[in-house]
Design a protein around this motif. Structure first.
Motif, PDB file in Angstrom:
ATOM      1  N   VAL A   1       6.989  -0.005   2.768  1.00  0.00           N
ATOM      2  CA  VAL A   1       5.645  -0.207   1.921  1.00  0.00           C
ATOM      3  C   VAL A   1       5.447   0.210   0.652  1.00  0.00           C
ATOM      4  CG1 VAL A   1       3.140  -0.257   2.196  1.00  0.00           C
ATOM      5  CG2 VAL A   1       4.466  -0.419   4.304  1.00  0.00           C
TER       6      VAL A   1
ATOM      7  N   GLY B   1       4.919  -2.130  -2.388  1.00  0.00           N
ATOM      8  CA  GLY B   1       3.625  -2.204  -3.266  1.00  0.00           C
ATOM      9  C   GLY B   1       3.883  -1.637  -4.705  1.00  0.00           C
TER      10      GLY B   1
ATOM     11  N   SER C   1       2.814   3.603 -11.118  1.00  0.00           N
ATOM     12  CA  SER C   1       3.516   3.073  -9.853  1.00  0.00           C
ATOM     13  C   SER C   1       5.097   3.565 -10.173  1.00  0.00           C
ATOM     14  CB  SER C   1       3.361   1.373 -10.104  1.00  0.00           C
ATOM     15  OG  SER C   1       2.081   1.214  -9.702  1.00  0.00           O
TER      16      SER C   1
ATOM     17  N   PRO D   1      -0.899   1.785  -4.806  1.00  0.00           N
ATOM     18  CA  PRO D   1      -1.106   0.270  -5.242  1.00  0.00           C
ATOM     19  C   PRO D   1      -2.078  -0.283  -4.332  1.00  0.00           C
ATOM     20  CG  PRO D   1       1.275   1.068  -4.729  1.00  0.00           C
ATOM     21  CD  PRO D   1       0.315   2.024  -4.188  1.00  0.00           C
ATOM     22  N   LEU D   2      -2.209  -0.143  -3.210  1.00  0.00           N
ATOM     23  CA  LEU D   2      -3.391  -0.552  -2.203  1.00  0.00           C
ATOM     24  C   LEU D   2      -4.669  -0.245  -2.732  1.00  0.00           C
ATOM     25  CD1 LEU D   2      -1.975  -0.241   1.383  1.00  0.00           C
ATOM     26  CD2 LEU D   2      -1.845  -1.950  -0.064  1.00  0.00           C
TER      27      LEU D   2
ATOM     28  N   SER E   1      -5.234  -2.284  -6.106  1.00  0.00           N
ATOM     29  CA  SER E   1      -5.344  -3.778  -5.991  1.00  0.00           C
ATOM     30  C   SER E   1      -6.621  -4.287  -5.117  1.00  0.00           C
ATOM     31  CB  SER E   1      -3.782  -4.078  -5.498  1.00  0.00           C
ATOM     32  OG  SER E   1      -3.829  -3.480  -4.075  1.00  0.00           O
TER      33      SER E   1
END
Length: 316
Positions: free
Chosen positions: A42, A46, A72, A292-293, A296
């Motif tokens: 993940v 991501g 990132s 990233p979650l 985003s």
């Protein structure tokens, strides 16, 4: 905090270390392997998607997303320094890592983790300039300035890593070469070192504490000014957008700095390795997966960019 080792212990030239990892039988190892693999997959997906989205969507070519893309990249790299070797060791009978391999792993881990600290501070400064000085923002945060800030974050991380790595791996290690951890880190290495490690522990506590406190100070000052500016705003829509953007960043900062402080920047952190392993999983795999979650799901611009790329892909 014990900082002295028995000087009478036999000193040997260690060529290999053994990463003990997590205890337990085959079922426990299988469960942990599955968990690590899921978290790492993940994390890869991501962060790679975040880099691709920001690179391909021209509307995201702004300083904020330039820094987010670098965040990132750092998350992607520093979880990759740890996870593949940890996954391989779950079903390995030897769990051996060479002295050079251990030093290399620690160097890059320290470099990337320190760089992330500085990047989070840079991102807070960027939000401060965008919200509190919007007229000067395009000039102040031009491409060359953003590039220099990112390079400065990497240089700061590299400096810390060089110091920590050189001091740690110049120690003499006793007859035991077993590291009570799933990767090479300072606290478990100091536990198997011979002689007086007080300087190393002071260095770990001092430098990590200085970085965390210094960057946290920059973040708090930036968000103090941002809060005052928000309270003066009359537009509810503007407030909501700023809270959404800044809330994502503060969530990431709290998670990352909180775990680092517990692990490295308090006296006695070196003693509890079992607790340290759990905390290490959190900041080496869970946080790089969550970032990233966080950025985003709470960011309208990123969600719209994903939709645009999806429409382009369906039209092809």
């Amino acid at each position: 905090m014990p900082s002295h080792r028995n000087e009478n212990l036999s000193k040997v030239y260690i060529q290999d270390f053994v990463l003990e990892g997590f205890g337990g039988g085959l079922e426990t190892q299988t469960l942990l392997f599955t968990l690590f693999l899921a978290l790492y997959m993940v994390t890869l997906l991501g962060n790679i998607l975040m880099i691709i989205i920001i690179t391909l969507d021209a509307r995201l070519h702004s300083p904020m997303y330039f820094f987010l893309k670098n965040l990132s990249f750092v998350d992607l790299c520093y979880s990759s320094v740890i996870a593949p070797n940890a996954l391989a060791n779950f079903f390995s009978s030897s769990k051996v890592i060479t002295f050079a391999g251990c030093a290399t792993q620690f160097f890059f881990f320290s470099l990337l983790a320190s760089t992330e600290c500085f990047l989070l501070g840079v991102m807070a400064y960027d939000r401060f300039m965008a919200i509190c000085n919007p007229l000067h923002y395009p000039i102040t945060m031009c491409q060359s300035t953003c590039t220099r800030l990112v390079l400065g974050a990497y240089c700061g991380g590299c400096l810390n890593s060089v110091v920590q790595t050189s001091f740690t791996f110049h120690l003499s290690f006793c007859s035991s070469n077993s590291i009570n951890h799933f990767f090479c880190d300072v606290p478990p290495l100091l536990q198997i070192a011979c002689g007086n490690t007080a300087i190393n522990e002071l260095l770990l506590f001092g430098i990590c504490g200085l970085i965390i406190v210094g960057v946290t100070f920059v973040i708090l000052i930036s968000y103090g000014y941002i809060t005052v500016t928000i309270l003066r705003m009359r537009s509810g829509t503007g407030r909501h957008k700023i809270f959404s953007t800044c809330g994502s960043h503060m969530t990431a900062v709290t998670l990352f700095f909180g775990t680092l402080f517990v692990m490295y920047a308090q006296p006695g952190a070196i003693e509890s390795m079992e607790q340290g392993k759990v905390i290490s999983v959190f900041y080496t795999l869970v946080i790089p997966m969550l970032n990233p979650l966080i950025y985003s799901l709470r960011n309208k611009d990123v969600k719209e960019a994903v939709q645009r790329l999806g429409q382009i892909h369906r039209a092809m």
